[in-house]
Design an enzyme around this catalytic site. Structure first.
Site, PDB file in Angstrom:
ATOM      1  N   HIS A 208       5.629  10.043   2.261  1.00 30.13           N
ATOM      2  CA  HIS A 208       5.999   8.803   2.334  1.00 30.13           C
ATOM      3  C   HIS A 208       6.432   8.026   1.184  1.00 30.13           C
ATOM      4  O   HIS A 208       6.691   6.872   1.190  1.00 30.13           O
ATOM      5  CB  HIS A 208       4.865   8.104   3.108  1.00 30.13           C
TER       6      HIS A 208
HETATM    7  C1  UD1 Z   1       2.700   1.409   1.565  1.00 28.66           C
HETATM    8  C2  UD1 Z   1       2.305   1.254  -0.265  1.00 28.66           C
HETATM    9  C3  UD1 Z   1       2.209   2.431  -0.815  1.00 28.66           C
HETATM   10  C4  UD1 Z   1       1.142   3.118   0.078  1.00 28.66           C
HETATM   11  C5  UD1 Z   1       1.643   3.332   1.691  1.00 28.66           C
HETATM   12  C6  UD1 Z   1       0.356   4.032   2.221  1.00 28.66           C
HETATM   13  C7  UD1 Z   1       3.576  -0.648  -1.291  1.00 28.66           C
HETATM   14  C8  UD1 Z   1       4.652  -0.889  -2.205  1.00 28.66           C
HETATM   15  N1  UD1 Z   1       3.434   0.409  -0.597  1.00 28.66           N
HETATM   16  O1  UD1 Z   1       4.048   2.140   1.461  1.00 28.66           O
HETATM   17  O2  UD1 Z   1       1.684   2.481  -2.028  1.00 28.66           O
HETATM   18  O3  UD1 Z   1       1.033   4.438  -0.525  1.00 28.66           O
HETATM   19  O4  UD1 Z   1       1.825   1.966   1.961  1.00 28.66           O
HETATM   20  O5  UD1 Z   1       0.723   4.435   3.342  1.00 28.66           O
HETATM   21  O6  UD1 Z   1       2.725  -1.405  -1.202  1.00 28.66           O
HETATM   22  N2  UD1 Z   1       5.933   0.553   9.111  1.00 28.66           N
HETATM   23  C9  UD1 Z   1       6.014   0.726  10.488  1.00 28.66           C
HETATM   24  N3  UD1 Z   1       4.661   0.290  10.909  1.00 28.66           N
HETATM   25  C10 UD1 Z   1       3.390  -0.079  10.046  1.00 28.66           C
HETATM   26  C11 UD1 Z   1       3.764   0.114   8.699  1.00 28.66           C
HETATM   27  C12 UD1 Z   1       5.141   0.404   8.126  1.00 28.66           C
HETATM   28  O7  UD1 Z   1       6.736   1.129  11.125  1.00 28.66           O
HETATM   29  O8  UD1 Z   1       2.284  -0.283  10.540  1.00 28.66           O
HETATM   30  C13 UD1 Z   1       7.233   0.883   8.512  1.00 28.66           C
HETATM   31  C14 UD1 Z   1       8.393  -0.268   8.225  1.00 28.66           C
HETATM   32  O9  UD1 Z   1       9.646   0.107   8.630  1.00 28.66           O
HETATM   33  C15 UD1 Z   1       8.129  -0.516   6.956  1.00 28.66           C
HETATM   34  C16 UD1 Z   1       8.285   0.777   6.332  1.00 28.66           C
HETATM   35  O10 UD1 Z   1       7.160   1.449   7.045  1.00 28.66           O
HETATM   36  O11 UD1 Z   1       9.129  -1.279   6.503  1.00 28.66           O
HETATM   37  C17 UD1 Z   1       7.263   0.695   5.057  1.00 28.66           C
HETATM   38  O12 UD1 Z   1       5.973   0.114   5.117  1.00 28.66           O
HETATM   39  P1  UD1 Z   1       5.392  -0.605   3.646  1.00 28.66           P
HETATM   40  O13 UD1 Z   1       4.092  -1.098   3.945  1.00 28.66           O
HETATM   41  O14 UD1 Z   1       6.374  -1.478   2.994  1.00 28.66           O
HETATM   42  O15 UD1 Z   1       5.520   0.689   2.587  1.00 28.66           O
HETATM   43  P2  UD1 Z   1       4.844   2.113   3.092  1.00 28.66           P
HETATM   44  O16 UD1 Z   1       5.920   2.901   2.662  1.00 28.66           O
HETATM   45  O17 UD1 Z   1       4.054   2.179   4.154  1.00 28.66           O
HETATM   46  N1  UDP Z   2      -4.513   9.778   6.295  1.00 26.67           N
HETATM   47  C1  UDP Z   2      -4.802   9.674   7.873  1.00 26.67           C
HETATM   48  N2  UDP Z   2      -4.004   9.912   8.839  1.00 26.67           N
HETATM   49  C2  UDP Z   2      -2.700  10.632   8.514  1.00 26.67           C
HETATM   50  C3  UDP Z   2      -2.373  10.728   6.955  1.00 26.67           C
HETATM   51  C4  UDP Z   2      -3.087  10.260   6.223  1.00 26.67           C
HETATM   52  O1  UDP Z   2      -6.286   9.331   8.250  1.00 26.67           O
HETATM   53  O2  UDP Z   2      -1.930  10.713   9.441  1.00 26.67           O
HETATM   54  C5  UDP Z   2      -5.337   9.267   5.330  1.00 26.67           C
HETATM   55  C6  UDP Z   2      -5.809  10.254   4.319  1.00 26.67           C
HETATM   56  O3  UDP Z   2      -6.730  11.047   4.772  1.00 26.67           O
HETATM   57  C7  UDP Z   2      -6.323   9.201   3.326  1.00 26.67           C
HETATM   58  C8  UDP Z   2      -5.164   8.110   3.221  1.00 26.67           C
HETATM   59  O4  UDP Z   2      -4.782   8.185   4.781  1.00 26.67           O
HETATM   60  O5  UDP Z   2      -7.390   8.940   3.274  1.00 26.67           O
HETATM   61  C9  UDP Z   2      -4.059   8.331   2.322  1.00 26.67           C
HETATM   62  O6  UDP Z   2      -3.011   7.192   2.762  1.00 26.67           O
HETATM   63  P1  UDP Z   2      -1.456   7.326   2.462  1.00 26.67           P
HETATM   64  O7  UDP Z   2      -1.283   8.697   2.137  1.00 26.67           O
HETATM   65  O8  UDP Z   2      -0.997   6.525   3.551  1.00 26.67           O
HETATM   66  O9  UDP Z   2      -1.543   6.581   1.189  1.00 26.67           O
HETATM   67  P2  UDP Z   2      -1.700   6.690  -0.623  1.00 26.67           P
HETATM   68  O10 UDP Z   2      -2.816   7.527  -0.641  1.00 26.67           O
HETATM   69  O11 UDP Z   2      -0.473   7.605  -0.983  1.00 26.67           O
HETATM   70  O12 UDP Z   2      -1.693   5.595  -1.127  1.00 26.67           O
END
Ligand code: UD1
Ligand code: UDP
Length: 366
Positions: A208
């Site tokens: 992601h």
């Molecule tokens: C965010 C965090 C990242 C973290 C990740 C964990 C920031 C800058 N990024 O990234 O550090 O590793 O979460 O998963 O804070 N979206 C949905 N449904 C949701 C949430 C998001 O559809 O419930 C989609 C939307 O299109 C959104 C995109 O995902 O624009 C990105 O979501 P966003 O929270 O901005 O960043 P992440 O890539 O999820």
């Molecule tokens: N995780 C989960 N379901 C998934 C993918 C990840 O429960 O389908 C959990 C994973 O075990 C870990 C956390 O989500 O505890 C990590 O989150 P993510 O990779 O979204 O964010 P990051 O750690 O990179 O910020």
């Protein structure tokens, strides 16, 4: 005496695993009242509610419903909404976790209102300021009063930046508390069997990071590499919504969809996901938390990134940084499984207790 009000900020998927053990630990304490604030950065059922259910968290006391947007929209939206709550309630502590936009936003609000701010998972540095999370980490640590670190490398990073040692406490890795709290359910879940997979007969993939999924050429290269490894080892890929949206936009889903050697799923709940990870031959990821969980469990992990803010996962021996074009080769020469090796110091399931104790002491309560 009035209990100490500790506001715990939860926002996005990896935050819930960091907040839950602390929430449960603080609920046991008579001197304090934990208050749960959800900023709404993640909002889909399988990016948020599923974790509240698995981690036995109650409905948040405050929900800011901020949702998605540009960095400024999201950070600014959280600040405006959270400032109102802080002004009304004047909590004794704001506790932020991890490195997402909501982390820095709430830390800024607390710091500007003169409310003590504590950062759990402080001190991690990738050294790569192209990563949005690196900016969030640097800014959050600069303005937090207390810096709870997961490992000694984080302490060293903070000391190198000139932070007063009195602000730093190495408390260990809180995500391991969540794993240990749910271990019996994870071991009973048996998701691999339910998906028709044999133990260690498959690879789990999560992706992601914007650097991997927002660029059409990079995402194509990654999907092609995953397609290539699937011919020798079944691939299970619970797809993050950001990745699914990009793959659709760039018309790349067909590279993986409909293949018998690839299982694409929606994002999984924590118990299901950890059940899948524990049965995997290896994990391919760009997630921060997943690098740590595989380290704890001794499972080979290939990280599709140029750097990591969690170097202990590499020195421990289970994690390797790989480029997409090297993935197939790396799959053939996986790091060893290290179930027998002790985890890094203080990754022991007792971090929440140490954090609660630190808060009690710093609040001047007996
Ligand atoms: C965010 C965090 C990242 C973290 C990740 C964990 C920031 C800058 N990024 O990234 O550090 O590793 O979460 O998963 O804070 N979206 C949905 N449904 C949701 C949430 C998001 O559809 O419930 C989609 C939307 O299109 C959104 C995109 O995902 O624009 C990105 O979501 P966003 O929270 O901005 O960043 P992440 O890539 O999820
Ligand atoms: N995780 C989960 N379901 C998934 C993918 C990840 O429960 O389908 C959990 C994973 O075990 C870990 C956390 O989500 O505890 C990590 O989150 P993510 O990779 O979204 O964010 P990051 O750690 O990179 O910020």
């Amino acid at each position: 005496m009035k209990p100490v009000e500790v506001q715990l900020i939860a926002a996005a998927r990896p935050n819930f695993m960091k907040v839950a053990p602390l929430y449960h630990a603080l609920r046991q304490e008579s001197w304090c009242q934990p208050i749960l604030v959800h900023t709404g950065q993640h909002y889909d059922f399988n990016m948020s509610d599923a974790f509240f259910r698995d981690l036995m968290l109650p409905e948040p006391d405050h929900h800011l419903n901020v949702g998605s947007g540009t960095h400024a929209q999201q950070t600014g939206g959280v600040m405006i909404a959270y400032e109102k709550i802080c002004q009304e309630r004047r909590p004794d502590w704001v506790v932020v976790v991890g490195d997402v936009n909501s982390t820095v936003a709430c830390a800024l609000v607390g710091a500007k209102l003169g409310i003590p701010v504590a950062h759990l998972e402080a001190g991690l540095r990738s050294g790569d300021r192209r990563m949005p999370e690196e900016i969030n980490r640097l800014a959050t640590d600069a303005i937090s009063d207390v810096l709870w670190t997961p490992s000694e490398d984080a302490d060293r990073n903070l000391l190198r930046e000139g932070v007063d040692p009195a602000r730093i406490e190495c408390v260990g890795n809180i995500m391991i508390d969540s794993y240990e709290m749910l271990r019996p359910r994870i071991e009973r879940e048996e998701l691999p069997g339910k998906l028709g997979l044999t133990r260690q007969g498959y690879v789990v993939v999560t992706l992601h990071r914007p650097s991997n999924v927002d660029d059409p050429r990079q995402l194509r290269e990654l999907f092609e590499a995953l397609g290539a490894i699937a011919s020798s080892r079944h691939v299970v890929f619970p797809m993050h919504p950001r990745t699914r949206h990009r793959a659709r936009e760039f018309d790349l889903l067909s590279l993986l969809e409909g293949r018998s050697d690839v299982t694409l799923t929606e994002p999984l709940g924590y118990v299901e996901f950890m059940s899948l990870v524990t049965g995997a031959a290896a994990v391919v990821t760009d997630s921060g938390g997943v690098q740590e969980e595989t380290t704890y469990l001794g499972i080979p992990c290939l990280t599709l990134r140029e750097n990591t803010e969690r170097p202990v996962t590499v020195t421990h021996g289970t994690n390797r940084l790989v480029k997409p074009q090297m993935l197939q080769r790396a799959m053939a020469e996986l790091p060893p499984r290290r179930g027998d090796k002790p985890p890094p110091p203080l990754w022991d399931g007792r971090t929440a207790k140490r954090v609660a104790e630190s808060l009690r002491r710093r609040s001047g309560r007996a």
